[in-house]
Design an enzyme around this catalytic site. Sequence first.
Site, PDB file in Angstrom:
ATOM      1  N   ASP A  94       0.963  -1.292  -0.012  1.00 30.23           N
ATOM      2  CA  ASP A  94       0.166   0.113  -0.171  1.00 30.23           C
ATOM      3  C   ASP A  94       1.128   1.174   0.058  1.00 30.23           C
ATOM      4  O   ASP A  94       1.616   1.310   0.814  1.00 30.23           O
ATOM      5  CB  ASP A  94      -0.945   0.083   1.238  1.00 30.23           C
ATOM      6  CG  ASP A  94      -2.292   0.645   0.913  1.00 30.23           C
ATOM      7  OD1 ASP A  94      -2.358   1.699   0.245  1.00 30.23           O
ATOM      8  OD2 ASP A  94      -3.258   0.001   1.562  1.00 30.23           O
ATOM      9  N   ASP A 134      -2.819   4.739  -2.368  1.00 30.60           N
ATOM     10  CA  ASP A 134      -3.995   5.383  -1.461  1.00 30.60           C
ATOM     11  C   ASP A 134      -4.308   6.791  -1.946  1.00 30.60           C
ATOM     12  O   ASP A 134      -3.264   7.496  -2.332  1.00 30.60           O
ATOM     13  CB  ASP A 134      -3.306   5.561  -0.315  1.00 30.60           C
ATOM     14  CG  ASP A 134      -4.320   5.798   1.070  1.00 30.60           C
ATOM     15  OD1 ASP A 134      -5.147   4.944   1.142  1.00 30.60           O
ATOM     16  OD2 ASP A 134      -4.368   6.934   1.277  1.00 30.60           O
ATOM     17  N   GLU A 162      -6.209   4.395  -5.873  1.00 31.16           N
ATOM     18  CA  GLU A 162      -7.587   4.571  -5.412  1.00 31.16           C
ATOM     19  C   GLU A 162      -7.980   6.099  -5.751  1.00 31.16           C
ATOM     20  O   GLU A 162      -7.487   6.878  -5.538  1.00 31.16           O
ATOM     21  CB  GLU A 162      -7.396   4.563  -3.724  1.00 31.16           C
ATOM     22  CG  GLU A 162      -8.834   4.793  -3.070  1.00 31.16           C
ATOM     23  CD  GLU A 162      -8.459   4.917  -1.798  1.00 31.16           C
ATOM     24  OE1 GLU A 162      -9.646   4.656  -1.053  1.00 31.16           O
ATOM     25  OE2 GLU A 162      -7.820   5.645  -1.313  1.00 31.16           O
ATOM     26  N   HIS A 170     -11.430  -2.598   3.177  1.00 35.62           N
ATOM     27  CA  HIS A 170     -11.264  -2.159   4.506  1.00 35.62           C
ATOM     28  C   HIS A 170     -12.195  -0.630   4.877  1.00 35.62           C
ATOM     29  O   HIS A 170     -12.291  -0.470   6.232  1.00 35.62           O
ATOM     30  CB  HIS A 170      -9.862  -2.119   4.811  1.00 35.62           C
ATOM     31  CG  HIS A 170      -9.254  -0.912   4.348  1.00 35.62           C
ATOM     32  ND1 HIS A 170      -9.007  -0.955   2.751  1.00 35.62           N
ATOM     33  CD2 HIS A 170      -8.883   0.281   4.777  1.00 35.62           C
ATOM     34  CE1 HIS A 170      -8.291   0.159   2.690  1.00 35.62           C
ATOM     35  NE2 HIS A 170      -8.283   0.862   3.665  1.00 35.62           N
ATOM     36  N   ASP A 171     -12.704  -0.129   3.865  1.00 30.96           N
ATOM     37  CA  ASP A 171     -13.221   1.248   4.421  1.00 30.96           C
ATOM     38  C   ASP A 171     -14.947   0.956   3.830  1.00 30.96           C
ATOM     39  O   ASP A 171     -15.547   1.913   4.161  1.00 30.96           O
ATOM     40  CB  ASP A 171     -12.848   2.241   3.296  1.00 30.96           C
ATOM     41  CG  ASP A 171     -11.300   2.857   3.254  1.00 30.96           C
ATOM     42  OD1 ASP A 171     -10.824   2.607   4.626  1.00 30.96           O
ATOM     43  OD2 ASP A 171     -10.726   3.070   2.183  1.00 30.96           O
TER      44      ASP A 171
END
Length: 539
Positions: free
Chosen positions: A96, A197, A239, A313-314
């Site tokens: 990440d 990210d 993302e 995970h969000d």
Amino acid sequence: MKWWQNAVVYQIYPRSFQDSNGDGIGDLQGIIKRLNYLELLGINAIWLSPVYQSPNDDNGYDISNYQAINAEFGTMKDMDELIEKARKKGIHIIMDLVVNHTSDEHNWFVESKQSRDNEYREYYIWRDPVDGKRPSDLTSSFSGSAWEFDEESGQYYLHMFSKKQPDLNWENPAVRKDIYEMMNFWLDKGIGGFRMDVIDQISKDLENNVTNNGPRLHEFIQEMNQETIRQYDVMTVGETWGATIDSGKKFSDPKRNELSMIFQFEHITLDEQPGKSKWDLKPLNLVELKKVLAKWQVELGDSGWNSLFWNNHDTPRIVSRWGNDQNYRVESAKMFAILLHFMKGTPYIYQGEEIGMTNQPIKDISEASDIETVNLYRERLELGYNKEEIIKSINTKGRDNARRPMQWDNTQQADFTTSIPWLSVNPNYDRINVKQALEDKSSIFYTYQQLIKLRKENPSLVFGDFKLLLPDHPAIFAYERTYQNETWLVVANFSEEPTSLSLTDQSDKSQLIISNSTRKSYDLSDLYLEPYETFCIKK
Ligand code: NOJ
């Protein structure tokens, strides 16, 4: 074909995957211990949420040293061991990359804050007060202003997330150079690539309050590609919450040398009231969902590549969000799996999705851990919302839902840890767990395993054209993929009512590839589908 085009990626949220040393927190040795399980599932890559040194204000998305491992997770030696052991199983490790911001405890920020003339001052975004107040009305994604005042230097710094996550100043070439060096450090270790990210936030035009898709975004990404990833056979996924087809092509058209693919979120926000926040809910409309997904399938064409996902995970767990995690948990979980894996793009599975793990509602805010949730609660109370209303939004959309520990078996703490887990285990681990799933040949796990295998073996699923059928049908989600002489047809009853339909005039019982029912064949001229019943046939 690139290796990531017929691959399936599995996302691990390391804090919640497997604890190996009894401190209640998942770690790298825990992941190593479970590699055999992932190999059995058949995935080709792991996207590892951040494992770098971090004070954990946002569970690792606030990095204080990009080249060190968070001691809770292990050491760099453990990391090297994970990369190597995964590689031997044909599994790439996707790191990440969180470079829109660092932690305020990162050395660069510690220096930057020292004084206005510190050599790292321009690593971050500092502004003078305007009329004695904040430079602008920008708000942080985690509630409140995006500007934090620093008494000592008399300036504000920008943080689009928590105040412990100051935004880096990408306009400064020294920042970019340091980031590229850090990326090459990881690439040289043999990782399989990066998930980037909030990458669409790195270029900003603050004079005009532009914080996403800023004027130099594509220039920066092209430069990054040139300086780092171009030299390696790796994949990258950005993302990009606000991506459109047009920007999606800019990011992922192979000719432009930017990213391999992006996460676009248009489908994921369809149960939110337009123009409001993710917490302001409305029911999902299937016709809209099909339209949005089909648009991305068709319009990216050959000038881009999709990532396919239902949750991460969000976001809440999909089976609880748009399926039915009570009466039709297995059926709806398999429907989502089948619908996703036959589309064009690279599928992502979020840990626990493959066994149908569910959301776990809370009764009181004291049970919440996530900074976004805790801040939202405080903010909405002040705004006059009532507690029940806020807790309802949190239970529907809060990030803790997906972050509860992985459910390995039905022994204490689901075999996640031998002590108290950092976030409590969903009590349904006694029935929903990996051990049970592996013992039951008809479990959700084996549906995923079969789908991953099908993707690896069938170029049609990589290259085939996509066509949405019955776009206006309120309950049926059906589409075709066509490549050379093959047509793959997927039909799902995305509802809790049995539904009848006819797709052809004459009886057609083509070869059944996979379904979530015990039926042996389907006649396309005369279909009767149970709630969530889904199948794929090949013609
Ligand atoms: C997106 C990540 O997925 C999320 O978990 C994080 O809080 C923000 N970016 C900030 O890094």
